[in-house]
Design a protein around this motif. Structure first.
Motif, PDB file in Angstrom:
ATOM      1  N   GLN A  15       0.830  -1.205   0.000  1.00  0.00           N
ATOM      2  CA  GLN A  15       0.000   0.000   0.000  1.00  0.00           C
ATOM      3  C   GLN A  15       0.866   1.258   0.000  1.00  0.00           C
ATOM      4  N   VAL A  16       1.919   1.284   0.821  1.00  0.00           N
ATOM      5  CA  VAL A  16       2.818   2.434   0.866  1.00  0.00           C
ATOM      6  C   VAL A  16       3.428   2.669  -0.511  1.00  0.00           C
ATOM      7  N   HIS A  17       3.914   1.611  -1.136  1.00  0.00           N
ATOM      8  CA  HIS A  17       4.530   1.737  -2.453  1.00  0.00           C
ATOM      9  C   HIS A  17       3.526   2.262  -3.487  1.00  0.00           C
ATOM     10  N   ARG A  18       2.311   1.704  -3.458  1.00  0.00           N
ATOM     11  CA  ARG A  18       1.267   2.136  -4.410  1.00  0.00           C
ATOM     12  C   ARG A  18       0.899   3.608  -4.187  1.00  0.00           C
ATOM     13  N   ARG A  19       0.732   3.988  -2.932  1.00  0.00           N
ATOM     14  CA  ARG A  19       0.371   5.375  -2.617  1.00  0.00           C
ATOM     15  C   ARG A  19       1.503   6.333  -2.966  1.00  0.00           C
ATOM     16  N   TRP A  20       2.761   5.921  -2.718  1.00  0.00           N
ATOM     17  CA  TRP A  20       3.885   6.799  -3.040  1.00  0.00           C
ATOM     18  C   TRP A  20       3.984   7.001  -4.551  1.00  0.00           C
ATOM     19  N   ARG A  21       3.784   5.932  -5.331  1.00  0.00           N
ATOM     20  CA  ARG A  21       3.797   6.093  -6.791  1.00  0.00           C
ATOM     21  C   ARG A  21       2.722   7.065  -7.238  1.00  0.00           C
ATOM     22  N   ALA A  22       1.593   7.110  -6.533  1.00  0.00           N
ATOM     23  CA  ALA A  22       0.510   8.066  -6.820  1.00  0.00           C
ATOM     24  C   ALA A  22       0.781   9.412  -6.161  1.00  0.00           C
ATOM     25  N   ARG A  23       1.913   9.524  -5.493  1.00  0.00           N
ATOM     26  CA  ARG A  23       2.340  10.724  -4.747  1.00  0.00           C
ATOM     27  C   ARG A  23       1.295  11.132  -3.715  1.00  0.00           C
ATOM     28  N   GLU A  24       0.965  10.158  -2.855  1.00  0.00           N
ATOM     29  CA  GLU A  24       0.048  10.383  -1.745  1.00  0.00           C
ATOM     30  C   GLU A  24       0.708   9.941  -0.444  1.00  0.00           C
ATOM     31  N   ALA A  25       0.329  10.606   0.632  1.00  0.00           N
ATOM     32  CA  ALA A  25       0.790  10.256   1.975  1.00  0.00           C
ATOM     33  C   ALA A  25      -0.371  10.475   2.942  1.00  0.00           C
ATOM     34  N   PRO A  26      -0.323   9.830   4.111  1.00  0.00           N
ATOM     35  CA  PRO A  26      -1.408  10.030   5.080  1.00  0.00           C
ATOM     36  C   PRO A  26      -1.526  11.500   5.472  1.00  0.00           C
ATOM     37  N   ASP A  27      -2.757  11.942   5.643  1.00  0.00           N
ATOM     38  CA  ASP A  27      -3.042  13.317   6.021  1.00  0.00           C
ATOM     39  C   ASP A  27      -2.885  13.462   7.532  1.00  0.00           C
ATOM     40  N   GLY A  28      -1.928  14.238   7.952  1.00  0.00           N
ATOM     41  CA  GLY A  28      -1.667  14.450   9.372  1.00  0.00           C
ATOM     42  C   GLY A  28      -0.191  14.649   9.603  1.00  0.00           C
ATOM     43  N   ASP A  29       0.259  14.405  10.812  1.00  0.00           N
ATOM     44  CA  ASP A  29       1.678  14.467  11.152  1.00  0.00           C
ATOM     45  C   ASP A  29       2.182  13.038  11.284  1.00  0.00           C
ATOM     46  N   PHE A  30       2.821  12.552  10.218  1.00  0.00           N
ATOM     47  CA  PHE A  30       3.231  11.163  10.138  1.00  0.00           C
ATOM     48  C   PHE A  30       4.577  11.025   9.453  1.00  0.00           C
ATOM     49  N   ILE A  31       5.242   9.908   9.737  1.00  0.00           N
ATOM     50  CA  ILE A  31       6.363   9.447   8.928  1.00  0.00           C
ATOM     51  C   ILE A  31       5.965   8.058   8.455  1.00  0.00           C
ATOM     52  N   MET A  32       5.899   7.890   7.138  1.00  0.00           N
ATOM     53  CA  MET A  32       5.507   6.625   6.528  1.00  0.00           C
ATOM     54  C   MET A  32       6.754   5.995   5.912  1.00  0.00           C
ATOM     55  N   PHE A  33       7.008   4.736   6.244  1.00  0.00           N
ATOM     56  CA  PHE A  33       8.199   4.027   5.795  1.00  0.00           C
ATOM     57  C   PHE A  33       7.868   3.011   4.709  1.00  0.00           C
TER      58      PHE A  33
END
Length: 173
Positions: A15-33
């Motif tokens: 999911q992280v890889h798919r979202r990053w390719r779509a240039r998306e990240a969780p909305d808030g104060d987060f670090i996604m690995f």
């Protein structure tokens, strides 16, 4: 970084890889690995001691870790497509920018230099303001926000960020 075709890659990593390719990240104060884990962060602003003028330059900022998660879901995602700065060093590339979702959202990411889709981590802050400059070296990703703050992220532990005033650009404050 765990490859997405590795047999032990988790659903969260996919999911992280798919979202990053779509240039998306969780909305808030987060670090996604890239491995699918997530750290929830909180930006604290400390006012100057009593008797000192309450000016933005006198504030002290700290981005602290609240929670680590290996299984999580995001209710909302923000775009992290607007890249305002990019810098490469020794096989890695740091990217920084803003989310068009709201003017105060800034983000910083560490990727592989020749494949910006190969994410190591992305940090998103709802209150940092956009990050307009970024550099990377052996140990640190350093980003400058339009709020006049320098965020120094440890490459291997980005939650250990140090925030200082950008004295060279104090006009931003």
């Amino acid at each position: 970084m765990l490859g997405m075709d590795a047999p032990d890659a988790t659903a969260a990593a996919h999911q992280v890889h798919r979202r990053w390719r779509a240039r998306e990240a969780p909305d808030g104060d987060f670090i996604m690995f890239a491995d699918g884990s997530l750290i929830v962060m909180d930006l604290l602003r400390f006012l100057p001691p009593p008797g000192q003028p309450e000016q933005p330059q006198a504030e002290r900022w700290q981005w602290i870790e609240l929670l680590r998660a290996t299984a999580w879901s995001a209710v909302n995602w923000v775009d992290v497509e607007a890249v305002l700065s990019s810098h490469a060093h020794d096989g890695s590339r740091a990217l920084a920018g803003e989310s068009c979702a709201h003017g105060s959202i800034g983000w910083v990411a560490l990727t592989r230099e020749n494949d910006e889709d190969a994410l190591e981590w992305v940090a998103v802050s709802r209150w940092s303001n956009p990050f307009c400059e970024v550099t990377v070296d052996e140990t640190t990703v350093t980003a400058v926000s339009t709020a006049g703050r320098i965020w120094a992220f440890s490459r291997n532990a980005p939650q250990q960020v140090v925030i200082t005033e950008d004295l060279a650009n104090s006009w931003r404050l």
